[in-house]
Design an enzyme around this catalytic site. Sequence first.
Site, PDB file in Angstrom:
ATOM      1  CB  CYS A 330      -0.970  -0.046   1.176  1.00 55.91           C
ATOM      2  SG  CYS A 330      -2.407   1.019   0.959  1.00 55.91           S
ATOM      3  CG  HIS A 427      -3.574  -3.643   3.534  1.00 55.83           C
ATOM      4  ND1 HIS A 427      -2.344  -3.354   4.082  1.00 55.83           N
ATOM      5  CD2 HIS A 427      -4.052  -2.483   3.022  1.00 55.83           C
ATOM      6  CE1 HIS A 427      -2.088  -2.067   3.919  1.00 55.83           C
ATOM      7  NE2 HIS A 427      -3.105  -1.517   3.275  1.00 55.83           N
TER       8      HIS A 427
END
Length: 483
Positions: A330, A427
């Site tokens: 991310c 994630h």
Amino acid sequence: MTRAIMIQGAGSNVGKSLIVAGLARAFARRGLSVAPFKPQNMSNNAAVTADGGEIGRAQALQARAAHRDPVIDMNPVLLKPETETGAQVIVQGRRFATMRARDYGRAKASLLPRVMESFTRLAASADLVLVEGAGSPAELNLREGDIANMGFAEAAGIPVILAGDIDRGGVIAQLVGTSAVLPTADVDRIKGFLVNKFRGDVDLFDEGMRAVAARTGWAALGVLPWFADAWRLPAEDVMDIASRPGGPLKIAVPRLARIANFDDLDPLAAEPGVTVEIVEPGRPLPGDAALVLLPGSKSTIADLADFRAQGWDIDLFAHVRRGGHVLGLCGGYQMLGRDIADPEGVEGGPGRHRGLGLLDVSTVMRPAKRLALADARYLPTADALRGYEIHLGDTGGPDSARAWLSVDGRPEGAASASGRVRGCYLHGLFAADGFRAAYLAHLGGASALESFEDGVDRALDALADHVAAALDLEMLWDLAAPV
């Protein structure tokens, strides 16, 4: 008829989140429909919900403990710190505003109707709602317009149990002192107390429990011993991130100032053959790490500047020259690219910022946040996994042609020509046992953990046993009020 009770703390980080998780599993095992609720939370470790929003990671864990899917009503207000004095405000799962602390203090009372709406909706689906407070109700400077502690308890008409932390010392002063400074109406709302994190023989604190009860008039629910397996459960507070010594394969993780969604580290820390080393500011990245993992960030551009200020960029380049591997998740993925453009000033003033340049990709920040649960596949081995996306910005470039994931049927991620530097937006991927085993093999290690998710559930069961053995659950149920 639904009942509800609120667990507040005599200080921050006294263990409220785990207490609620343990109670949720314990009461669920008694056949009750249990729902966790936290009116206001502050955390950059968020979970994406099935109804398309985000809530604090602790409430997602509590929902799992209660055998429920997490939904936005479990945490209607989430504050995600971006600077020392400001935070992004999430209301019922969606970005509401970015506010300075002073401005939020004036605005929070206006959010109470939304909080009560979520509480009412959630209560309609449960036999018992376990409400978690935030910080301490003794912070009298925050009482006006409060929606996190006594302000919410008063609005909802529910009783409070106060938890103290004996591990940090002075627990009698924590509990009795809270009683001494609170307004009479707030003191009267507290019906019982408990002591958490006791090490040793709990019988040695019998006199202490009697002293608190005598000085407050509150019922004593019990003393919770130290729960040694707490580290096996996802942590929400950045202060709870710690290095986990294990086996010979070392994974170094720089502690970014605005680190986010760090539950990505939990499955790696649970591996017996892996040592996860959290590198604190002021220390160099270790030269013997097999992998440097750049985690998520709430403020990528600011954390990239801090990363350079620590000299970690020089350490990272040396790591790559030695043949080491790098993974960016991310915000960490965005940092690894050539540059980050922020034309609309999403993270500050508009501009373009030089990245670390280890991946031939570029990122453009966008105001709209992507929130999604995702089914994915690790392309090198075809292992299936499930994760979530929670980010601002789009990333692409030549190295995206070497995508190493397929997410909901589309290519995701980027890799260098050597394959030793990778990044992606997904994630939660290390919770998938097949992927984790394949990735550790890619690093020259091996997985010895049969099922990470089963391990989390075993830890929740152990926590429920721990709570049920130490606390008077019958008294807690009797103290809970109809709502």
